[in-house]
Structure formats: C-alpha cells, structure tokens
Design a protein around this motif. Structure first.
Motif, PDB file in Angstrom:
ATOM      1  N   ALA A   1      48.878  53.307  37.179  1.00  0.00           N
ATOM      2  CA  ALA A   1      47.508  53.263  37.706  1.00  0.00           C
ATOM      3  C   ALA A   1      46.974  51.831  37.676  1.00  0.00           C
ATOM      4  CB  ALA A   1      46.602  54.187  36.897  1.00  0.00           C
ATOM      5  N   PHE A   2      47.215  51.111  36.558  1.00  0.00           N
ATOM      6  CA  PHE A   2      46.779  49.710  36.463  1.00  0.00           C
ATOM      7  C   PHE A   2      47.417  48.874  37.566  1.00  0.00           C
ATOM      8  CE2 PHE A   2      46.306  50.460  31.664  1.00  0.00           C
ATOM      9  CZ  PHE A   2      44.954  50.730  31.796  1.00  0.00           C
ATOM     10  N   PHE A   3      48.702  49.089  37.772  1.00  0.00           N
ATOM     11  CA  PHE A   3      49.429  48.339  38.797  1.00  0.00           C
ATOM     12  C   PHE A   3      48.829  48.587  40.183  1.00  0.00           C
ATOM     13  CE2 PHE A   3      52.904  48.495  41.981  1.00  0.00           C
ATOM     14  CZ  PHE A   3      53.213  47.140  42.003  1.00  0.00           C
ATOM     15  N   LEU A   4      48.541  49.840  40.493  1.00  0.00           N
ATOM     16  CA  LEU A   4      48.006  50.179  41.816  1.00  0.00           C
ATOM     17  C   LEU A   4      46.563  49.712  41.972  1.00  0.00           C
ATOM     18  CD1 LEU A   4      49.519  53.753  42.291  1.00  0.00           C
ATOM     19  CD2 LEU A   4      50.276  51.600  43.324  1.00  0.00           C
ATOM     20  N   MET A   5      45.793  49.702  40.884  1.00  0.00           N
ATOM     21  CA  MET A   5      44.413  49.211  40.974  1.00  0.00           C
ATOM     22  C   MET A   5      44.379  47.707  41.234  1.00  0.00           C
ATOM     23  SD  MET A   5      42.106  51.467  38.305  1.00  0.00           S
ATOM     24  CE  MET A   5      43.173  51.317  36.869  1.00  0.00           C
ATOM     25  N   ILE A   6      45.322  46.976  40.638  1.00  0.00           N
ATOM     26  CA  ILE A   6      45.436  45.546  40.917  1.00  0.00           C
ATOM     27  C   ILE A   6      45.836  45.323  42.374  1.00  0.00           C
ATOM     28  CG2 ILE A   6      46.766  43.449  40.402  1.00  0.00           C
ATOM     29  CD1 ILE A   6      46.943  44.479  37.504  1.00  0.00           C
ATOM     30  N   PHE A   7      46.764  46.153  42.857  1.00  0.00           N
ATOM     31  CA  PHE A   7      47.182  46.039  44.258  1.00  0.00           C
ATOM     32  C   PHE A   7      46.015  46.306  45.208  1.00  0.00           C
ATOM     33  CE2 PHE A   7      48.349  48.472  48.070  1.00  0.00           C
ATOM     34  CZ  PHE A   7      48.985  47.464  48.785  1.00  0.00           C
ATOM     35  N   LEU A   8      45.201  47.319  44.913  1.00  0.00           N
ATOM     36  CA  LEU A   8      44.048  47.628  45.763  1.00  0.00           C
ATOM     37  C   LEU A   8      43.115  46.432  45.886  1.00  0.00           C
ATOM     38  CD1 LEU A   8      43.059  51.279  44.751  1.00  0.00           C
ATOM     39  CD2 LEU A   8      43.823  50.508  47.010  1.00  0.00           C
ATOM     40  N   LEU A   9      42.879  45.771  44.767  1.00  0.00           N
ATOM     41  CA  LEU A   9      42.007  44.594  44.769  1.00  0.00           C
ATOM     42  C   LEU A   9      42.604  43.483  45.621  1.00  0.00           C
ATOM     43  CD1 LEU A   9      39.464  43.231  43.680  1.00  0.00           C
ATOM     44  CD2 LEU A   9      40.775  42.543  41.664  1.00  0.00           C
ATOM     45  N   GLN A  10      43.898  43.270  45.464  1.00  0.00           N
ATOM     46  CA  GLN A  10      44.578  42.240  46.258  1.00  0.00           C
ATOM     47  C   GLN A  10      44.583  42.604  47.740  1.00  0.00           C
ATOM     48  OE1 GLN A  10      48.143  43.029  47.302  1.00  0.00           O
ATOM     49  NE2 GLN A  10      48.163  41.216  48.605  1.00  0.00           N
ATOM     50  N   HIS A  11      44.829  43.874  48.041  1.00  0.00           N
ATOM     51  CA  HIS A  11      44.881  44.347  49.425  1.00  0.00           C
ATOM     52  C   HIS A  11      43.520  44.210  50.105  1.00  0.00           C
ATOM     53  CE1 HIS A  11      47.056  46.235  52.606  1.00  0.00           C
ATOM     54  NE2 HIS A  11      46.329  47.336  52.625  1.00  0.00           N
ATOM     55  N   LEU A  12      42.466  44.519  49.373  1.00  0.00           N
ATOM     56  CA  LEU A  12      41.113  44.371  49.922  1.00  0.00           C
ATOM     57  C   LEU A  12      40.793  42.902  50.169  1.00  0.00           C
ATOM     58  CD1 LEU A  12      38.319  45.453  50.701  1.00  0.00           C
ATOM     59  CD2 LEU A  12      37.691  45.361  48.277  1.00  0.00           C
ATOM     60  N   THR A  13      41.181  42.052  49.238  1.00  0.00           N
ATOM     61  CA  THR A  13      40.912  40.616  49.371  1.00  0.00           C
ATOM     62  C   THR A  13      41.516  40.056  50.654  1.00  0.00           C
ATOM     63  OG1 THR A  13      40.898  40.363  46.962  1.00  0.00           O
ATOM     64  CG2 THR A  13      41.183  38.360  48.272  1.00  0.00           C
ATOM     65  N   ILE A  14      42.723  40.505  50.984  1.00  0.00           N
ATOM     66  CA  ILE A  14      43.371  40.040  52.212  1.00  0.00           C
ATOM     67  C   ILE A  14      42.732  40.654  53.441  1.00  0.00           C
ATOM     68  CG2 ILE A  14      45.527  40.076  53.545  1.00  0.00           C
ATOM     69  CD1 ILE A  14      47.041  39.879  50.886  1.00  0.00           C
ATOM     70  N   ASN A  15      42.499  41.962  53.392  1.00  0.00           N
ATOM     71  CA  ASN A  15      41.985  42.647  54.577  1.00  0.00           C
ATOM     72  C   ASN A  15      40.551  42.277  54.932  1.00  0.00           C
ATOM     73  OD1 ASN A  15      43.819  44.978  55.831  1.00  0.00           O
ATOM     74  ND2 ASN A  15      44.321  44.763  53.671  1.00  0.00           N
ATOM     75  N   ILE A  16      39.749  41.906  53.934  1.00  0.00           N
ATOM     76  CA  ILE A  16      38.365  41.533  54.211  1.00  0.00           C
ATOM     77  C   ILE A  16      38.303  40.240  55.024  1.00  0.00           C
ATOM     78  CG2 ILE A  16      37.890  40.088  52.191  1.00  0.00           C
ATOM     79  CD1 ILE A  16      35.572  42.864  53.507  1.00  0.00           C
ATOM     80  N   LEU A  17      39.390  39.458  54.968  1.00  0.00           N
ATOM     81  CA  LEU A  17      39.457  38.235  55.777  1.00  0.00           C
ATOM     82  C   LEU A  17      39.395  38.552  57.259  1.00  0.00           C
ATOM     83  CD1 LEU A  17      42.275  36.222  53.924  1.00  0.00           C
ATOM     84  CD2 LEU A  17      39.825  35.746  53.886  1.00  0.00           C
TER      85      LEU A  17
END
Length: 228
Positions: free
Chosen positions: A19-35
C-alpha cells in the motif's frame, strides 16, 4: 518467507508495504500528469523520459505491475481469511457499530479500482507496450503530431464523456478506499494509538487531494475539448 505469509501479521505487514509503495506511485503519477494541464511541452518531455528510460522500463515498471497484482491478491486473501475467522459470529455482529463503511467495503471499492486499472491499461499501457515492444518505435512521435505524442494521446482519451465519467467515478472509489487504507497501513506497521488521530488527518488530506487531482485533470481536458 512462506511462514511469514501464512501468519495473519505477516500478511497484514505485506499488504501495508504494498500500500505504501502504491501510494508513493500515485503521488508521482499525479505530479507528472498534472503537467498536462499547465504545459503540453513539459508533460511530453517528462513522459518521453519516463517512457524511454531503461531503469523505469525494465526495472521499475515490472516492480510496479507486481506491486499492483500483489496488493489486490493479498487484499482478497485477507478478506477471505477474515470472513473465515469470523465465521458465524460475523453474522451476529453489528458491523456498523464497530467499523466504518469504508473498512467494511474495502473489497468492493478495490474491485471498482481494479476495473478502472484494466480500463486504464487498455487506454494507455497496452498501446504503449504495442508501440515500443512490438512495433519497435521508441521515438515518442506520431504522424501528424508535432513533437512528442503523449499529450495528444492523453487529451484524446478524455474526448469521450462516458470515459471521463468512468474515470471520475473510479477516483471517487479510490478516495473511499484510501480513507480507510491509509491509516490501516500504518496501524499494520505498528504505529501507536497516540498517533492515530494525526495519521487520520494526514490520510484524509491525501485521500481527498490525490484523487481530486486526477479528477481535475480528466474534467479539465474533457471540458477543454467540449469548449474548444
């Protein structure tokens, strides 16, 4: 290691770590996609870097896929084990008096998210795998598109009202899933009760803002298409 996964504590710890791993990924994925909302060029550059970087493609991507599969499989295993352990006593228990709606329905919100991941793979991951590994095209370009293709591919998916609604609904379910899962993951790792309130507050912020960010991206591109 097999003994670790056979124990209730071991399974919960493994579930928490995934869960921790996937929550970190979600944050990273959002950071890229918000661009994609603010700069098509920046989004294209970052997407091309991630899409052609050998470390990301051949090391991190397989780990991510394994993490997703592991998390869902372990979640369903825990649900089945919990139901078996409760047995008949579960039917006599007033679940609403002892747990939140989110905790009692994690498996259902998880299934909704799994359905969304399948849609997301069909929309983005499978075509990307086809382009790079089957067609052998790592250029990041597309005929008729100036520069890299990633922004055009992303925005095109949100031309459809039905698909946009599906994404929004999926992220609502993600919010519900995270509202319980965030705090539960820390508890499984042995966080003391004295920090529970703080974790719940942080969890609420994360669980609302991250899905809301993805919803904003979907609605922004959909409305931009309709109004253009």
């Amino acid at each position: 290691m097999s003994g670790f996964f056979k124990s209730s504590i071991g399974r919960k710890v493994a579930m928490a770590l995934s869960a921790f791993f996937l929550m970190i990924f979600l944050l990273q994925h959002l950071t890229i996609n918000i661009l994609s909302v603010f700069s098509a060029e920046a989004f294209n550059e970052v997407s091309h870097f991630m899409g052609t970087n050998p470390v990301v493609q051949f090391a991190l991507q397989p780990v991510l896929i394994f993490g997703v599969i592991f998390h869902f499989v372990m979640g369903f295993v825990l649900e089945l084990k919990n139901k078996k352990a409760r047995g008949v006593a579960y039917a006599r228990n007033n679940g609403a008096a002892n747990s939140s709606w989110m905790s009692r329905n994690m498996v259902w919100s998880g299934l909704a998210i799994l359905a969304f991941i399948i849609l997301h793979f069909i929309d983005f991951w499978f075509p990307e795998i086809n382009t790079k590994f089957i067609q052998g095209d790592w250029s990041g370009t597309m005929e008729g598109i100036k520069g890299f293709r990633y922004h055009e591919e992303l925005t095109h998916k949100f031309h459809s009202t039905a698909r946009t609604i599906a994404y929004v609904v999926a992220f609502v379910f993600l919010t519900l899933h995270l509202l319980h899962g965030f705090t539960s993951a820390f508890q499984s790792m042995g966080v003391t009760a004295g920090r529970k309130k703080t974790l719940q507050n942080i969890g609420k912020i994360y669980s609302i803002l991250i899905p809301l960010g993805f919803i904003f991206i979907a609605l922004f591109h959909h409305l931009n298409y309709i109004l253009s």
